[in-house]
Design an enzyme around this catalytic site. Structure first.
Site, PDB file in Angstrom:
ATOM      1  N   CYS A 144       6.595  13.690   4.686  1.00  0.00           N
ATOM      2  CA  CYS A 144       7.613  14.074   5.682  1.00  0.00           C
ATOM      3  C   CYS A 144       8.986  13.776   5.087  1.00  0.00           C
ATOM      4  CB  CYS A 144       7.386  13.373   7.015  1.00  0.00           C
ATOM      5  SG  CYS A 144       7.509  11.573   6.967  1.00  0.00           S
ATOM      6  N   ASN A 186       9.397   9.426   5.406  1.00  0.00           N
ATOM      7  CA  ASN A 186       8.210   8.601   5.114  1.00  0.00           C
ATOM      8  C   ASN A 186       8.219   7.278   5.890  1.00  0.00           C
ATOM      9  OD1 ASN A 186       6.652   7.062   2.147  1.00  0.00           O
ATOM     10  ND2 ASN A 186       5.674   8.057   3.871  1.00  0.00           N
ATOM     11  N   ASP A 223       9.897  15.803  14.695  1.00  0.00           N
ATOM     12  CA  ASP A 223      10.300  14.557  14.043  1.00  0.00           C
ATOM     13  C   ASP A 223      10.795  13.567  15.096  1.00  0.00           C
ATOM     14  OD1 ASP A 223      11.300  12.531  12.517  1.00  0.00           O
ATOM     15  OD2 ASP A 223      12.321  13.862  11.085  1.00  0.00           O
ATOM     16  N   CYS A 245       8.190   7.720   9.760  1.00  0.00           N
ATOM     17  CA  CYS A 245       7.673   8.074  11.101  1.00  0.00           C
ATOM     18  C   CYS A 245       6.359   8.853  11.012  1.00  0.00           C
ATOM     19  CB  CYS A 245       8.708   8.900  11.878  1.00  0.00           C
ATOM     20  SG  CYS A 245      10.255   8.029  12.220  1.00  0.00           S
ATOM     21  N   ARG A 246       6.419  10.145  10.633  1.00  0.00           N
ATOM     22  CA  ARG A 246       5.249  11.014  10.741  1.00  0.00           C
ATOM     23  C   ARG A 246       4.207  10.815   9.646  1.00  0.00           C
ATOM     24  NH1 ARG A 246       8.628  16.348  10.847  1.00  0.00           N
ATOM     25  NH2 ARG A 246       9.809  14.956   9.460  1.00  0.00           N
ATOM     26  N   SER A 247       4.621  10.792   8.364  1.00  0.00           N
ATOM     27  CA  SER A 247       3.583  10.731   7.318  1.00  0.00           C
ATOM     28  C   SER A 247       2.852   9.383   7.271  1.00  0.00           C
ATOM     29  CB  SER A 247       4.142  11.136   5.940  1.00  0.00           C
ATOM     30  OG  SER A 247       5.211  10.323   5.543  1.00  0.00           O
TER      31      SER A 247
HETATM   32  P1  4NP Z   1      10.105  11.106   9.260  1.00  0.00           P
HETATM   33  O1  4NP Z   1      11.404  10.857  10.173  1.00  0.00           O
HETATM   34  O2  4NP Z   1      10.466  12.228   8.321  1.00  0.00           O
HETATM   35  O3  4NP Z   1       9.046  11.530  10.230  1.00  0.00           O
HETATM   36  O4  4NP Z   1       9.807   9.803   8.560  1.00  0.00           O
HETATM   37  C1  4NP Z   1      12.669  10.568   9.615  1.00  0.00           C
HETATM   38  C2  4NP Z   1      12.987   9.263   9.259  1.00  0.00           C
HETATM   39  C3  4NP Z   1      14.221   8.969   8.713  1.00  0.00           C
HETATM   40  C4  4NP Z   1      15.140   9.994   8.539  1.00  0.00           C
HETATM   41  C5  4NP Z   1      14.822  11.297   8.878  1.00  0.00           C
HETATM   42  C6  4NP Z   1      13.578  11.583   9.420  1.00  0.00           C
HETATM   43  N1  4NP Z   1      16.422   9.698   7.999  1.00  0.00           N
HETATM   44  O5  4NP Z   1      17.248  10.615   7.900  1.00  0.00           O
HETATM   45  O6  4NP Z   1      16.686   8.537   7.615  1.00  0.00           O
END
Ligand code: 4NP
Length: 146
Positions: free
Chosen positions: A8, A11, A120, A13-15
């Protein structure tokens, strides 16, 4: 042996949620020859643990959190894994930029037949809906692998 890498943007939240869910499903279904890990397309959260929201939703569903620190997808992951599975179309574009286009790149919802982006929760704050999508996606993927 099937080696799965969930990917994702951050890395956190989702993955890592998918990594923990898939590891749990593999264990509860008594499977052995599948390995699971996760990675980011961005550098935003490198070294950070899974988001508290991801930790909370996994705990609420009785799924152990797999300890993980965010790391970025690299070109060598293309050789080290059989399936590189992103959560949304933007992930897929960024994954292709890093590892190049190849038949190993997939979106998790491919296996549910819905072909939707997995929202997300970093932006939506809705970890429960994301969990539902990831739970369904991982179960459908396992059904297809068996
Ligand atoms: P993820 O969510 O892609 O599901 O881990 C996010 C976590 C952090 C950020 C963006 C999306 N960020 O911009 O820091």
């Amino acid at each position: 042996m099937t080696r799965i890498l969930f990917v994702c943007l951050g890395n956190i939240c989702r993955s890592p949620m998918a990594e923990s869910v898939m590891t749990y499903l593999i264990k509860t279904r008594g499977l052995a020859d599948i390995t699971v890990s996760s990675a980011a397309t961005s550098r935003e959260e490198l070294g950070n643990p899974p988001h508290p929201g991801t930790q909370r939703v996994l705990a609420a569903h009785g799924i152990p959190l797999i300890p993980h620190r965010a790391r970025q997808l690299t070109v060598s992951d293309r050789e080290d894994f059989d399936l590189l599975i992103g959560m949304d179309s933007s992930n897929l574009r960024n994954m292709a930029r890093i590892v190049g286009q190849c038949g190993k790149l997939h979106r998790l919802s491919e296996w549910t037949g819905r072909n939707n982006d997995i929202a997300d929760p970093w932006y939506t704050g809705d970890f429960e809906s994301t969990f539902t999508d990831i739970w369904e996606g991982c179960n459908a993927l396992l059904d297809a692998l068996l």
